[in-house]
Enzyme design. Structure first.
Site, short mmCIF file in Angstrom:
data_model
loop_
_atom_site.label_atom_id
_atom_site.label_comp_id
_atom_site.label_asym_id
_atom_site.label_seq_id
_atom_site.Cartn_x
_atom_site.Cartn_y
_atom_site.Cartn_z
N GLU A 48 -125.18 -30.23 -118.28
CA GLU A 48 -124.05 -30.34 -117.36
C GLU A 48 -124.49 -29.71 -116.04
OE1 GLU A 48 -120.45 -29.79 -120.65
OE2 GLU A 48 -120.95 -28.17 -119.25
N ASP A 59 -113.56 -21.32 -114.24
CA ASP A 59 -114.82 -20.61 -114.47
C ASP A 59 -114.67 -19.11 -114.30
OD1 ASP A 59 -116.81 -22.78 -114.95
OD2 ASP A 59 -116.02 -23.46 -113.02
N TYR A 173 -114.89 -32.34 -125.22
CA TYR A 173 -115.25 -30.95 -124.94
C TYR A 173 -114.11 -30.07 -125.45
CZ TYR A 173 -117.21 -27.02 -122.24
OH TYR A 173 -117.76 -25.83 -121.85
#
Length: 265
Positions: A48, A59, A173
Protein backbone atom coordinates in the site's frame (compact mmCIF):
# COMPACT_ATOMS: atom_id res chain seq x y z
CA UNK A 1 0.31 -10.16 -10.67
CA UNK A 2 -3.28 -9.29 -9.77
CA UNK A 3 -4.57 -9.25 -6.20
CA UNK A 4 -6.70 -12.31 -6.92
CA UNK A 5 -3.78 -14.27 -8.37
CA UNK A 6 -1.58 -13.30 -5.43
CA UNK A 7 -4.10 -14.49 -2.83
CA UNK A 8 -4.78 -17.71 -4.76
CA UNK A 9 -1.07 -18.49 -5.01
CA UNK A 10 -0.55 -17.88 -1.31
CA UNK A 11 -3.55 -19.99 -0.38
CA UNK A 12 -2.11 -22.91 -2.34
CA UNK A 13 1.19 -22.42 -0.51
CA UNK A 14 -0.52 -22.33 2.89
CA UNK A 15 0.41 -18.72 3.59
CA UNK A 16 -1.30 -15.47 4.41
CA UNK A 17 -0.38 -12.34 2.47
CA UNK A 18 2.04 -9.85 3.94
CA UNK A 19 0.77 -6.41 2.96
CA UNK A 20 3.11 -3.53 3.79
CA UNK A 21 2.13 0.13 4.00
CA UNK A 22 4.64 2.89 3.25
CA UNK A 23 4.25 6.65 2.88
CA UNK A 24 5.37 7.93 -0.52
CA UNK A 25 7.88 10.76 -0.11
CA UNK A 26 9.26 9.66 3.24
CA UNK A 27 12.22 9.65 3.56
CA UNK A 28 12.12 10.94 -0.05
CA UNK A 29 10.22 10.26 -3.24
CA UNK A 30 13.48 9.53 -5.05
CA UNK A 31 14.01 6.55 -2.75
CA UNK A 32 10.58 5.04 -3.36
CA UNK A 33 11.81 2.68 -6.13
CA UNK A 34 14.61 1.39 -3.88
CA UNK A 35 12.16 0.88 -1.01
CA UNK A 36 9.77 -1.06 -3.24
CA UNK A 37 12.63 -3.21 -4.53
CA UNK A 38 13.80 -3.91 -0.97
CA UNK A 39 10.28 -4.89 0.11
CA UNK A 40 9.90 -7.19 -2.86
CA UNK A 41 13.23 -8.91 -2.23
CA UNK A 42 12.31 -9.35 1.45
CA UNK A 43 9.14 -11.26 0.56
CA UNK A 44 6.38 -8.66 0.73
CA UNK A 45 3.31 -9.80 -1.18
CA UNK A 46 1.55 -6.46 -1.72
CA UNK A 47 2.32 -2.82 -0.97
CA UNK A 48 0.00 0.00 0.00
CA UNK A 49 1.58 3.26 -1.11
CA UNK A 50 0.27 6.11 1.01
CA UNK A 51 -0.45 9.44 -0.69
CA UNK A 52 0.40 12.18 1.83
CA UNK A 53 -2.53 14.28 3.00
CA UNK A 54 -2.58 17.24 5.36
CA UNK A 55 -5.42 15.90 7.53
CA UNK A 56 -4.97 12.10 7.83
CA UNK A 57 -7.64 11.42 10.45
CA UNK A 58 -7.42 7.62 10.23
CA UNK A 59 -3.68 7.52 10.86
CA UNK A 60 -1.74 7.59 14.11
CA UNK A 61 1.22 9.79 15.01
CA UNK A 62 3.89 7.80 13.15
CA UNK A 63 2.17 7.96 9.78
CA UNK A 64 0.93 11.50 10.38
CA UNK A 65 4.54 12.61 10.93
CA UNK A 66 5.65 10.75 7.80
CA UNK A 67 2.97 12.49 5.77
CA UNK A 68 4.00 15.86 7.14
CA UNK A 69 7.61 15.21 6.16
CA UNK A 70 6.58 14.05 2.70
CA UNK A 71 4.40 17.09 2.10
CA UNK A 72 7.18 19.38 3.27
CA UNK A 73 9.40 17.83 0.57
CA UNK A 74 6.87 18.66 -2.12
CA UNK A 75 5.33 15.23 -2.59
CA UNK A 76 2.19 15.39 -4.72
CA UNK A 77 -0.13 12.76 -6.25
CA UNK A 78 1.19 13.55 -9.72
CA UNK A 79 4.80 13.06 -8.64
CA UNK A 80 3.95 9.79 -6.89
CA UNK A 81 2.23 8.44 -9.98
CA UNK A 82 5.16 9.47 -12.16
CA UNK A 83 7.67 7.81 -9.82
CA UNK A 84 5.70 4.57 -9.65
CA UNK A 85 5.27 4.46 -13.43
CA UNK A 86 9.03 4.73 -13.94
CA UNK A 87 9.85 1.75 -11.70
CA UNK A 88 6.77 -0.44 -12.17
CA UNK A 89 8.39 -2.82 -14.65
CA UNK A 90 10.84 -3.93 -11.94
CA UNK A 91 8.10 -4.53 -9.36
CA UNK A 92 5.96 -7.66 -9.62
CA UNK A 93 3.94 -7.15 -6.43
CA UNK A 94 0.41 -5.74 -6.60
CA UNK A 95 0.39 -2.05 -5.67
CA UNK A 96 -2.46 -0.32 -3.86
CA UNK A 97 -2.96 3.44 -3.79
CA UNK A 98 -3.78 4.32 -0.18
CA UNK A 99 -5.29 7.76 0.06
CA UNK A 100 -8.03 10.07 1.34
CA UNK A 101 -10.92 11.32 -0.75
CA UNK A 102 -9.98 15.00 -0.83
CA UNK A 103 -6.75 14.58 -2.85
CA UNK A 104 -8.54 12.28 -5.29
CA UNK A 105 -11.46 14.70 -5.67
CA UNK A 106 -9.11 17.62 -6.31
CA UNK A 107 -7.12 15.61 -8.83
CA UNK A 108 -10.34 14.55 -10.57
CA UNK A 109 -12.00 11.18 -9.98
CA UNK A 110 -11.80 9.86 -13.54
CA UNK A 111 -8.35 11.32 -14.11
CA UNK A 112 -6.96 9.88 -10.87
CA UNK A 113 -8.38 6.42 -11.55
CA UNK A 114 -7.02 6.39 -15.10
CA UNK A 115 -3.61 7.80 -14.15
CA UNK A 116 -3.24 5.45 -11.18
CA UNK A 117 -4.00 2.44 -13.33
CA UNK A 118 -1.67 3.68 -16.08
CA UNK A 119 1.10 4.13 -13.51
CA UNK A 120 0.73 0.51 -12.45
CA UNK A 121 -1.57 0.53 -9.44
CA UNK A 122 -3.89 -2.46 -9.19
CA UNK A 123 -6.29 -1.10 -6.59
CA UNK A 124 -7.17 1.94 -4.52
CA UNK A 125 -8.17 2.22 -0.88
CA UNK A 126 -9.73 5.58 0.01
CA UNK A 127 -9.85 5.48 3.79
CA UNK A 128 -12.61 8.01 4.38
CA UNK A 129 -14.88 6.90 1.53
CA UNK A 130 -17.60 4.51 2.76
CA UNK A 131 -19.29 2.28 0.20
CA UNK A 132 -22.65 4.05 0.46
CA UNK A 133 -21.01 7.34 -0.58
CA UNK A 134 -18.92 5.92 -3.43
CA UNK A 135 -21.41 6.34 -6.28
CA UNK A 136 -19.27 8.97 -8.00
CA UNK A 137 -15.97 7.11 -7.55
CA UNK A 138 -16.90 3.53 -8.40
CA UNK A 139 -17.82 4.07 -12.08
CA UNK A 140 -14.54 5.95 -12.62
CA UNK A 141 -12.54 3.21 -10.94
CA UNK A 142 -14.29 0.41 -12.81
CA UNK A 143 -13.84 2.17 -16.15
CA UNK A 144 -10.11 2.33 -15.45
CA UNK A 145 -10.04 -1.30 -14.20
CA UNK A 146 -8.77 -0.06 -10.83
CA UNK A 147 -10.16 -2.18 -8.00
CA UNK A 148 -11.67 -0.47 -4.94
CA UNK A 149 -10.96 -1.81 -1.45
CA UNK A 150 -13.22 -0.82 1.43
CA UNK A 151 -12.71 -0.87 5.19
CA UNK A 152 -14.75 -2.68 7.83
CA UNK A 153 -14.39 -2.07 11.55
CA UNK A 154 -15.50 -3.73 14.79
CA UNK A 155 -18.50 -1.36 14.82
CA UNK A 156 -19.62 -2.18 11.26
CA UNK A 157 -23.24 -3.26 11.05
CA UNK A 158 -24.42 -6.30 9.13
CA UNK A 159 -25.85 -3.94 6.52
CA UNK A 160 -22.44 -2.26 6.10
CA UNK A 161 -20.70 -5.62 5.83
CA UNK A 162 -23.12 -6.67 3.08
CA UNK A 163 -22.60 -3.42 1.21
CA UNK A 164 -18.80 -3.72 1.35
CA UNK A 165 -19.08 -7.33 0.19
CA UNK A 166 -21.22 -6.18 -2.74
CA UNK A 167 -19.16 -3.15 -3.80
CA UNK A 168 -15.63 -4.05 -2.73
CA UNK A 169 -13.00 -5.74 -4.87
CA UNK A 170 -9.59 -7.31 -4.33
CA UNK A 171 -9.95 -7.93 -0.61
CA UNK A 172 -11.73 -6.53 2.41
CA UNK A 173 -9.59 -4.51 4.79
CA UNK A 174 -10.63 -5.45 8.31
CA UNK A 175 -9.67 -2.79 10.86
CA UNK A 176 -8.71 -4.76 13.96
CA UNK A 177 -9.81 -2.09 16.44
CA UNK A 178 -11.53 1.25 16.62
CA UNK A 179 -9.28 4.30 16.54
CA UNK A 180 -6.28 5.20 14.39
CA UNK A 181 -3.35 3.28 12.96
CA UNK A 182 -0.32 2.56 15.10
CA UNK A 183 1.68 -0.24 16.69
CA UNK A 184 0.03 -2.10 19.57
CA UNK A 185 1.18 -4.74 22.04
CA UNK A 186 -1.70 -7.17 21.55
CA UNK A 187 -4.47 -7.95 19.11
CA UNK A 188 -8.07 -7.49 20.30
CA UNK A 189 -9.64 -10.73 21.58
CA UNK A 190 -12.83 -10.24 19.54
CA UNK A 191 -10.99 -10.14 16.20
CA UNK A 192 -11.85 -13.76 15.23
CA UNK A 193 -15.56 -13.03 15.76
CA UNK A 194 -15.34 -9.93 13.54
CA UNK A 195 -13.67 -11.90 10.73
CA UNK A 196 -16.25 -14.66 11.06
CA UNK A 197 -19.03 -12.07 10.69
CA UNK A 198 -17.40 -10.73 7.53
CA UNK A 199 -16.91 -14.18 6.01
CA UNK A 200 -20.63 -14.90 6.36
CA UNK A 201 -21.27 -12.36 3.59
CA UNK A 202 -18.34 -12.59 1.17
CA UNK A 203 -15.82 -14.85 -0.50
CA UNK A 204 -13.36 -12.00 -0.91
CA UNK A 205 -10.08 -12.41 1.01
CA UNK A 206 -9.97 -10.63 4.37
CA UNK A 207 -6.84 -8.77 5.46
CA UNK A 208 -6.35 -7.34 8.94
CA UNK A 209 -4.64 -4.04 9.69
CA UNK A 210 -4.26 -1.35 12.39
CA UNK A 211 -2.02 -2.39 15.26
CA UNK A 212 -0.18 -5.22 13.47
CA UNK A 213 3.46 -4.58 14.28
CA UNK A 214 5.22 -7.82 15.28
CA UNK A 215 5.80 -11.28 13.79
CA UNK A 216 3.64 -12.76 16.55
CA UNK A 217 0.80 -10.46 15.50
CA UNK A 218 1.17 -11.61 11.90
CA UNK A 219 1.28 -15.26 12.99
CA UNK A 220 -1.98 -14.83 14.93
CA UNK A 221 -3.65 -13.06 12.02
CA UNK A 222 -2.50 -15.73 9.54
CA UNK A 223 -4.50 -18.33 11.48
CA UNK A 224 -7.80 -16.53 10.96
CA UNK A 225 -7.44 -14.21 7.96
CA UNK A 226 -5.99 -14.10 4.46
CA UNK A 227 -3.56 -11.24 4.96
CA UNK A 228 -1.89 -9.00 7.53
CA UNK A 229 -1.18 -5.31 6.97
CA UNK A 230 1.87 -3.81 8.69
CA UNK A 231 2.33 -0.06 8.41
CA UNK A 232 3.42 2.14 11.29
CA UNK A 233 6.36 -0.02 12.36
CA UNK A 234 7.75 -0.12 8.81
CA UNK A 235 7.27 3.64 8.41
CA UNK A 236 9.04 4.17 11.73
CA UNK A 237 12.04 2.07 10.69
CA UNK A 238 12.30 3.75 7.29
CA UNK A 239 12.51 7.10 9.05
CA UNK A 240 14.77 5.98 11.91
CA UNK A 241 17.33 4.36 9.59
CA UNK A 242 16.93 6.79 6.68
CA UNK A 243 20.52 8.04 6.98
CA UNK A 244 22.05 4.66 7.70
CA UNK A 245 23.94 2.83 4.94
CA UNK A 246 22.38 -0.35 6.34
CA UNK A 247 18.75 0.78 6.11
CA UNK A 248 17.81 -1.82 3.50
CA UNK A 249 19.20 -4.70 5.57
CA UNK A 250 17.61 -3.52 8.81
CA UNK A 251 14.17 -2.99 7.33
CA UNK A 252 14.48 -5.99 5.04
CA UNK A 253 15.33 -8.32 7.92
CA UNK A 254 12.26 -7.10 9.81
CA UNK A 255 10.07 -7.69 6.76
CA UNK A 256 11.52 -11.18 6.30
CA UNK A 257 10.63 -11.99 9.91
CA UNK A 258 7.08 -10.78 9.29
CA UNK A 259 6.80 -12.87 6.11
CA UNK A 260 8.06 -15.98 7.89
CA UNK A 261 5.18 -15.58 10.33
CA UNK A 262 2.67 -15.74 7.45
CA UNK A 263 3.11 -19.49 7.07
CA UNK A 264 0.21 -21.51 8.43
CA UNK A 265 0.46 -24.81 10.23
Amino acid sequence: MSLEACFESLQRAGEAALIVYITAGDPSLERLPDILQMLQEAGTDMVEIGFPFSDPLADGPVIQAAMDRALARGTTPARILETVSHCRTQIEMPLIAFTYYNPVLRYGLERFAQDARAAGFDACLITDLPPDEADAWLPAARAAQLQTIFLLTPTSTTERIRLVAERGQGFIYCVSRTGVTGARDELPPDLPDLIARIREHTRLPVAVGFGISKPEHVRAVARIADGAVVGSQIVHYLHEYADSPHWAKVVGDFVRALKSACKRG
